[in-house]
Design a protein around this motif. Structure first.
Motif, short mmCIF file in Angstrom:
data_model
loop_
_atom_site.label_atom_id
_atom_site.label_comp_id
_atom_site.label_asym_id
_atom_site.label_seq_id
_atom_site.Cartn_x
_atom_site.Cartn_y
_atom_site.Cartn_z
N GLY A 281 -6.17 -13.27 10.75
CA GLY A 281 -6.61 -12.53 11.18
C GLY A 281 -5.46 -11.29 11.90
O GLY A 281 -4.73 -10.72 13.31
N THR B 238 0.82 -8.16 15.68
CA THR B 238 0.69 -8.02 14.34
C THR B 238 1.30 -7.45 14.03
O THR B 238 2.28 -7.55 12.47
CB THR B 238 -0.67 -7.72 14.76
N ARG C 18 1.75 -12.44 19.42
CA ARG C 18 1.16 -11.34 19.47
C ARG C 18 1.41 -10.30 18.98
O ARG C 18 0.86 -8.79 19.19
CB ARG C 18 1.42 -11.24 21.00
N GLU D 196 -4.76 -19.53 23.79
CA GLU D 196 -6.14 -19.56 21.98
C GLU D 196 -7.36 -18.71 22.42
O GLU D 196 -8.49 -19.27 21.75
CB GLU D 196 -5.68 -21.15 22.04
N LYS D 197 -7.35 -18.81 23.52
CA LYS D 197 -8.58 -17.74 24.15
C LYS D 197 -8.44 -16.46 23.91
O LYS D 197 -10.22 -15.74 23.77
CB LYS D 197 -8.95 -17.61 25.32
N LEU D 198 -7.61 -15.62 23.61
CA LEU D 198 -7.78 -13.94 23.25
C LEU D 198 -8.53 -14.23 21.77
O LEU D 198 -8.32 -14.75 20.36
CB LEU D 198 -6.56 -13.57 23.29
N PRO D 199 -8.68 -12.55 21.78
CA PRO D 199 -9.05 -12.91 19.65
C PRO D 199 -8.02 -12.33 19.19
O PRO D 199 -6.67 -12.02 19.58
CB PRO D 199 -9.66 -11.31 19.94
N GLY D 200 -7.87 -12.57 17.86
CA GLY D 200 -6.76 -12.39 17.06
C GLY D 200 -5.98 -13.42 16.85
O GLY D 200 -4.80 -13.98 16.48
N SER E 121 -4.10 -16.37 16.42
CA SER E 121 -3.21 -17.54 15.20
C SER E 121 -2.77 -18.54 15.20
O SER E 121 -1.93 -18.63 15.66
CB SER E 121 -2.34 -16.80 14.52
#
Length: 164
Positions: free
Chosen positions: A152, A141, A139, A66-70, A72
C-alpha cells in the motif's frame, strides 16, 4: 477531538522534549550548573510520563486507522514495536531522573550524573525520533521506502519512475 487527534497532538512532546532535555543537560555541563541540571531532570521526568500517555493512545488510534484504505498493518506493527522500546527506555530514564531530583534536592547534582543522564537523553532522543519516523510512514506515504510498494506504499520521495 478524537483519539487519533490526541495521539498525533501528544506524540510530538516526547520526541521534541527528549531533544530539549539533552540540549539543556549539555548546557548544564558546559556551565557547570547544578540548577539547570535539576531543571533538566524535572523535564526528563515529565517527558517520561508523557511518553507513557502517548503510547497508551497508540492502540486506539491504530484501531481507528485500520479501516482506512492503504493502511499497512506491517508499518503499524513496526511503529508499535519501536514505540514500546522507546517508551520503556524514556519512562525508566524519567523515573530515574525523578529519583535523582529527590536525592539531590538539597545538594549539587554531580557532573558524572549529568553526563550519564545526557548520554541517556541522547539515546532516548534517537529512539523517539526513529519511532516518530516509523509512525509517520503509516499515513505519509512519501516517507515510505520504495520496498513497501506491495504493502500500500508509494515510491520514496525522489524515486524515479520509468514510464516506458
Amino acid at each position: 477531538m478524537n483519539i487519533v487527534h490526541l495521539h498525533l497532538l501528544l506524540n510530538h512532546f516526547p520526541v521534541i522534549g527528549a531533544i530539549i532535555s539533552a540540549l539543556l543537560l549539555a548546557v548544564a555541563l558546559l556551565r557547570r550548573s547544578s540548577e539547570l541540571a535539576k531543571i533538566s531532570l524535572a523535564f526528563l521526568a515529565l517527558i517520561g510520563a508523557m511518553s507513557v500517555v502517548v503510547f497508551l493512545t497508540g492502540d486506539p488510534a491504530q484501531d481507528a486507522l485500520e479501516k482506512l484504505p492503504g493502511f499497512s498493518e506491517r508499518l503499524a506493527d513496526r511503529h508499535e514495536d519501536a514505540a514500546l522500546v522507546a517508551t520503556v527506555v524514556t519512562g525508566v530514564i524519567g523515573a530515574l531522573a525523578l529519583g535523582a531530583m529527590i536525592v539531590y534536592r538539597q545538594r549539587a547534582v554531580p557532573r558524572w550524573l549529568t553526563m550519564l543522564v545526557l548520554v541517556c537523553a541522547v539515546g532516548a532522543s534517537a529512539m523517539m525520533g526513529y519511532t516518530a519516523y516509523l509512525g509517520g510512514q503509516i499515513r505519509h506515504t512519501e516517507l515510505r521506502p520504495s520496498s513497501s510498494l506491495g504493502d500500500g506504499g508509494s515510491p520514496a520521495l525522489g524515486a524515479e519512475h520509468d514510464e516506458h
